[in-house]
Motif scaffolding. Structure first.
Motif, PDB file in Angstrom:
ATOM      1  N   ARG A 179      57.243 -10.072 -20.868  1.00  0.00           N
ATOM      2  CA  ARG A 179      56.616 -10.536 -22.110  1.00  0.00           C
ATOM      3  C   ARG A 179      55.655 -11.691 -21.836  1.00  0.00           C
ATOM      4  O   ARG A 179      54.555 -11.738 -22.409  1.00  0.00           O
ATOM      5  CB  ARG A 179      57.688 -10.941 -23.113  1.00  0.00           C
ATOM      6  CG  ARG A 179      57.105 -11.465 -24.442  1.00  0.00           C
ATOM      7  CD  ARG A 179      58.178 -11.795 -25.448  1.00  0.00           C
ATOM      8  NE  ARG A 179      58.764 -10.592 -26.029  1.00  0.00           N
ATOM      9  CZ  ARG A 179      59.928 -10.085 -25.698  1.00  0.00           C
ATOM     10  NH1 ARG A 179      60.676 -10.677 -24.769  1.00  0.00           N
ATOM     11  NH2 ARG A 179      60.387  -8.993 -26.265  1.00  0.00           N
ATOM     12  N   ASN A 180      56.042 -12.616 -20.973  1.00  0.00           N
ATOM     13  CA  ASN A 180      55.159 -13.744 -20.661  1.00  0.00           C
ATOM     14  C   ASN A 180      53.867 -13.256 -20.007  1.00  0.00           C
ATOM     15  O   ASN A 180      52.768 -13.714 -20.353  1.00  0.00           O
ATOM     16  CB  ASN A 180      55.882 -14.724 -19.736  1.00  0.00           C
ATOM     17  CG  ASN A 180      57.006 -15.458 -20.431  1.00  0.00           C
ATOM     18  OD1 ASN A 180      57.032 -15.563 -21.656  1.00  0.00           O
ATOM     19  ND2 ASN A 180      57.959 -15.963 -19.674  1.00  0.00           N
ATOM     20  N   THR A 181      53.987 -12.332 -19.045  1.00  0.00           N
ATOM     21  CA  THR A 181      52.800 -11.818 -18.360  1.00  0.00           C
ATOM     22  C   THR A 181      51.888 -11.063 -19.320  1.00  0.00           C
ATOM     23  O   THR A 181      50.662 -11.256 -19.325  1.00  0.00           O
ATOM     24  CB  THR A 181      53.221 -10.901 -17.200  1.00  0.00           C
ATOM     25  OG1 THR A 181      54.050 -11.631 -16.297  1.00  0.00           O
ATOM     26  CG2 THR A 181      52.004 -10.392 -16.448  1.00  0.00           C
ATOM     27  N   LEU A 182      52.474 -10.202 -20.154  1.00  0.00           N
ATOM     28  CA  LEU A 182      51.671  -9.437 -21.099  1.00  0.00           C
ATOM     29  C   LEU A 182      51.015 -10.342 -22.139  1.00  0.00           C
ATOM     30  O   LEU A 182      49.851 -10.134 -22.510  1.00  0.00           O
ATOM     31  CB  LEU A 182      52.539  -8.387 -21.798  1.00  0.00           C
ATOM     32  CG  LEU A 182      52.899  -7.152 -20.972  1.00  0.00           C
ATOM     33  CD1 LEU A 182      53.934  -6.305 -21.699  1.00  0.00           C
ATOM     34  CD2 LEU A 182      51.653  -6.324 -20.684  1.00  0.00           C
ATOM     35  N   ALA A 183      51.744 -11.343 -22.605  1.00  0.00           N
ATOM     36  CA  ALA A 183      51.180 -12.259 -23.604  1.00  0.00           C
ATOM     37  C   ALA A 183      50.003 -13.038 -23.021  1.00  0.00           C
ATOM     38  O   ALA A 183      48.982 -13.233 -23.699  1.00  0.00           O
ATOM     39  CB  ALA A 183      52.258 -13.214 -24.102  1.00  0.00           C
TER      40      ALA A 183
ATOM     41  N   GLY B 136      49.328  -4.869 -26.490  1.00  0.00           N
ATOM     42  CA  GLY B 136      50.045  -5.138 -27.738  1.00  0.00           C
ATOM     43  C   GLY B 136      51.141  -4.123 -27.998  1.00  0.00           C
ATOM     44  O   GLY B 136      52.241  -4.473 -28.450  1.00  0.00           O
ATOM     45  N   ALA B 137      50.849  -2.851 -27.686  1.00  0.00           N
ATOM     46  CA  ALA B 137      51.871  -1.811 -27.862  1.00  0.00           C
ATOM     47  C   ALA B 137      53.058  -2.049 -26.937  1.00  0.00           C
ATOM     48  O   ALA B 137      54.218  -1.842 -27.316  1.00  0.00           O
ATOM     49  CB  ALA B 137      51.257  -0.437 -27.596  1.00  0.00           C
ATOM     50  N   ARG B 138      52.777  -2.511 -25.700  1.00  0.00           N
ATOM     51  CA  ARG B 138      53.870  -2.791 -24.763  1.00  0.00           C
ATOM     52  C   ARG B 138      54.687  -3.998 -25.220  1.00  0.00           C
ATOM     53  O   ARG B 138      55.909  -4.037 -25.039  1.00  0.00           O
ATOM     54  CB  ARG B 138      53.308  -3.012 -23.363  1.00  0.00           C
ATOM     55  CG  ARG B 138      52.985  -1.716 -22.626  1.00  0.00           C
ATOM     56  CD  ARG B 138      52.276  -1.966 -21.329  1.00  0.00           C
ATOM     57  NE  ARG B 138      50.833  -2.023 -21.512  1.00  0.00           N
ATOM     58  CZ  ARG B 138      49.976  -2.399 -20.583  1.00  0.00           C
ATOM     59  NH1 ARG B 138      50.411  -2.791 -19.401  1.00  0.00           N
ATOM     60  NH2 ARG B 138      48.685  -2.408 -20.816  1.00  0.00           N
ATOM     61  N   LEU B 139      54.027  -4.997 -25.813  1.00  0.00           N
ATOM     62  CA  LEU B 139      54.769  -6.137 -26.363  1.00  0.00           C
ATOM     63  C   LEU B 139      55.686  -5.687 -27.495  1.00  0.00           C
ATOM     64  O   LEU B 139      56.835  -6.146 -27.605  1.00  0.00           O
ATOM     65  CB  LEU B 139      53.796  -7.212 -26.855  1.00  0.00           C
ATOM     66  CG  LEU B 139      53.111  -8.042 -25.769  1.00  0.00           C
ATOM     67  CD1 LEU B 139      51.978  -8.880 -26.372  1.00  0.00           C
ATOM     68  CD2 LEU B 139      54.107  -8.962 -25.071  1.00  0.00           C
ATOM     69  N   ASN B 140      55.188  -4.784 -28.334  1.00  0.00           N
ATOM     70  CA  ASN B 140      56.036  -4.242 -29.400  1.00  0.00           C
ATOM     71  C   ASN B 140      57.205  -3.448 -28.815  1.00  0.00           C
ATOM     72  O   ASN B 140      58.334  -3.516 -29.325  1.00  0.00           O
ATOM     73  CB  ASN B 140      55.210  -3.349 -30.323  1.00  0.00           C
ATOM     74  CG  ASN B 140      54.227  -4.132 -31.168  1.00  0.00           C
ATOM     75  OD1 ASN B 140      54.426  -5.324 -31.414  1.00  0.00           O
ATOM     76  ND2 ASN B 140      53.159  -3.490 -31.599  1.00  0.00           N
ATOM     77  N   GLU B 141      56.930  -2.706 -27.749  1.00  0.00           N
ATOM     78  CA  GLU B 141      58.008  -1.937 -27.110  1.00  0.00           C
ATOM     79  C   GLU B 141      59.077  -2.869 -26.554  1.00  0.00           C
ATOM     80  O   GLU B 141      60.273  -2.557 -26.623  1.00  0.00           O
ATOM     81  CB  GLU B 141      57.441  -1.064 -26.000  1.00  0.00           C
ATOM     82  CG  GLU B 141      58.491  -0.193 -25.327  1.00  0.00           C
ATOM     83  CD  GLU B 141      57.931   0.619 -24.187  1.00  0.00           C
ATOM     84  OE1 GLU B 141      58.741   1.240 -23.457  1.00  0.00           O
ATOM     85  OE2 GLU B 141      56.695   0.643 -24.008  1.00  0.00           O
ATOM     86  N   LEU B 142      58.664  -4.014 -26.021  1.00  0.00           N
ATOM     87  CA  LEU B 142      59.634  -4.980 -25.501  1.00  0.00           C
ATOM     88  C   LEU B 142      60.557  -5.464 -26.617  1.00  0.00           C
ATOM     89  O   LEU B 142      61.762  -5.649 -26.395  1.00  0.00           O
ATOM     90  CB  LEU B 142      58.910  -6.165 -24.864  1.00  0.00           C
ATOM     91  CG  LEU B 142      58.312  -5.932 -23.475  1.00  0.00           C
ATOM     92  CD1 LEU B 142      57.482  -7.137 -23.052  1.00  0.00           C
ATOM     93  CD2 LEU B 142      59.406  -5.672 -22.447  1.00  0.00           C
ATOM     94  N   ASP B 143      60.007  -5.667 -27.802  1.00  0.00           N
ATOM     95  CA  ASP B 143      60.852  -6.081 -28.937  1.00  0.00           C
ATOM     96  C   ASP B 143      61.888  -5.015 -29.256  1.00  0.00           C
ATOM     97  O   ASP B 143      63.059  -5.319 -29.533  1.00  0.00           O
ATOM     98  CB  ASP B 143      59.981  -6.358 -30.163  1.00  0.00           C
ATOM     99  CG  ASP B 143      59.091  -7.580 -29.988  1.00  0.00           C
ATOM    100  OD1 ASP B 143      59.434  -8.447 -29.159  1.00  0.00           O
ATOM    101  OD2 ASP B 143      58.043  -7.666 -30.676  1.00  0.00           O
ATOM    102  N   VAL B 144      61.456  -3.742 -29.222  1.00  0.00           N
ATOM    103  CA  VAL B 144      62.388  -2.650 -29.512  1.00  0.00           C
ATOM    104  C   VAL B 144      63.478  -2.570 -28.440  1.00  0.00           C
ATOM    105  O   VAL B 144      64.669  -2.446 -28.746  1.00  0.00           O
ATOM    106  CB  VAL B 144      61.623  -1.309 -29.600  1.00  0.00           C
ATOM    107  CG1 VAL B 144      62.599  -0.152 -29.747  1.00  0.00           C
ATOM    108  CG2 VAL B 144      60.646  -1.328 -30.768  1.00  0.00           C
TER     109      VAL B 144
END
Length: 431
Positions: free
Chosen positions: A70-74, A366-374
């Motif tokens: 998440r940190n890297t993607l953000a 952004g889609a991968r960040l949402n996937e991380l939340d799921v």
């Protein structure tokens, strides 16, 4: 049956020790809050608890991996946000520079601003994740992925990272890309991008004037004012590169021919010696383009799909071409003015394609960040299940334990009282 005094003492001591052991065992359970203090207390539950504990530890490791991902993607998404803003600013400057009211000095001032945007984007492309690892270098993340290049026919930046995408396992069944490589971001375009036109002609030498090495600027004043636009994607030649070449007929009138360039490099004629009319739209191969100005024999116009290998997909080269043409002294010549207009038109189209590509990659992040939340939510539920299973296996029922504690305490006291009574038995008391 005769029972010796020693036997009576031994049995009494054994009974007290047994009751004391049971009493202490319940006390340990209450003190630790666990029903299974030692594996011998319940071997089957202890074995299952080890397996659940291991699965729980693995899940916790995946949770830590998701934090890192998440940190890297953000950070990557934040950088691409800045890059998209920079490209938008560059487009705004080019629209301003295309105005006929600007002088050469005014355009050079715009070029200075555009150079600042260029330097900013190079810095963003070489951004790090805070741990010294470069975000967009693929697996070669120990050095800046974009290096400055100088030399004849070559200028701008060169990508020296690899074309792999760094991945991280965020769950047992998911290996997620966490850092896209710079080639896919800054040197690529979306697959659905349209055609891009370049007004150039082939040179015998390796000469470059603000365009690709091996090409020189047209000598005429032909400029494309509209297009290339898609009109018939079902055309048999749609999707191929095209070459439009100007010449003159026997009457001295300008004519043009159009050829489709096949995959093996051969040219298939589409239009042969058509009369050129300035300001008139020309259609061929499923696309159309509007030209104006006066051509000279040998002038050429190349039209390539934006994702073609020979097309420019490098956003840094696009900005460099724009800067070069803005710094050019037009000298009031029509051919210089046509070259300026053609280059600005091409770079605007290329910037549009680069912006679309950056936004596509950013949307993917952004889609991968949402996937991380799921996946986090699923992992949290899994952890709760593991905690409940462990509790059922080894945790203590305090109501039952306290009742057992009281019972063992009574048993120990009874054993002690029995020992005292047995110890006091003696025939000498009756003599």
């Amino acid at each position: 049956m005769r029972i010796s005094t020693v036997t009576m003492f031994d049995q009494s001591v054994s009974a007290m020790n047994r009751q004391q052991g049971d009493f202490m065992k319940v006390g340990q359970q209450i003190a630790s809050g666990r029903r299974v203090v030692n594996p011998s207390d319940d071997p089957q539950a202890a074995s299952r608890a080890v397996g659940v504990s291991q699965a729980k530890a693995v899940t916790e490791q995946y949770a830590d991996a998701r934090v890192s991902a998440r940190n890297t993607l953000a950070q990557g998404e934040s950088v691409l946000n800045s890059v998209s803003d920079a490209i938008t600013s560059a487009k705004t400057l080019l629209v301003q520079a295309a105005s006929d009211t600007l002088s050469d000095v005014d355009r050079q001032s715009v070029a200075s601003e555009l150079r600042g945007i260029y330097e900013t984007m190079v810095g963003q492309a070489n951004a790090t994740d805070g741990n010294g690892r470069f975000l967009f270098g693929g697996y070669r993340d120990d050095s800046p992925p974009f290096a400055r290049t100088t030399g004849e026919g070559v200028s701008g930046t060169q990508y020296i990272g690899d074309e792999n995408t760094r991945e991280q396992r965020i769950d047992s069944s998911r290996l997620m890309p966490v850092a896209d490589n710079g080639m896919a971001i800054f040197k690529s375009v979306p697959s659905g991008a349209g055609y891009v036109a370049r007004a150039e002609k082939e040179s015998a030498g390796n000469v470059s004037i603000g365009t690709q090495p091996g090409y020189v600027r047209n000598e005429g004043s032909v400029a494309f004012t509209s297009g290339p636009n898609r009109v018939d994607p079902d055309n048999a030649h749609f999707g191929k590169p095209f070459e439009l070449e100007f010449s003159t007929n026997v009457d001295g009138d300008p004519i043009f021919s159009v050829s489709a360039i096949e995959a093996d490099g051969t040219r298939t004629p589409i239009i042969t010696e058509a009369v050129y009319e300035t300001g008139k739209s020309v259609s061929f191969g499923g696309i159309s383009i509007t030209l104006e100005g006066t051509p000279v024999d040998g002038d050429q116009l190349q039209l390539r799909p934006a994702n073609h290998a020979d097309a420019n997909q490098d956003v840094f080269k696009t900005l460099k071409d724009a800067i070069d043409v803005l710094e050019m002294d037009q000298g009031g010549l029509a051919e210089n003015r046509a070259h300026f207009r053609n280059t600005i038109s091409s770079t605007m189209r290329e910037l549009d394609n680069s912006l679309d590509n950056v936004l596509t990659v950013r949307a993917s992040m952004g889609a991968r960040l949402n996937e991380l939340d799921v996946v986090d939510a699923v992992g949290d539920n899994r952890m709760m299940n593991y905690e409940q299973t462990l509790s059922d296996l080894v945790d203590l029922d305090y109501n039952e334990a306290i009742a057992e504690y009281s019972l063992r305490q009574v048993g120990l006291q009874a054993a002690q009282k029995a020992f005292v009574d047995v110890k006091g038995l003696s025939l000498f008391n009756f003599l």
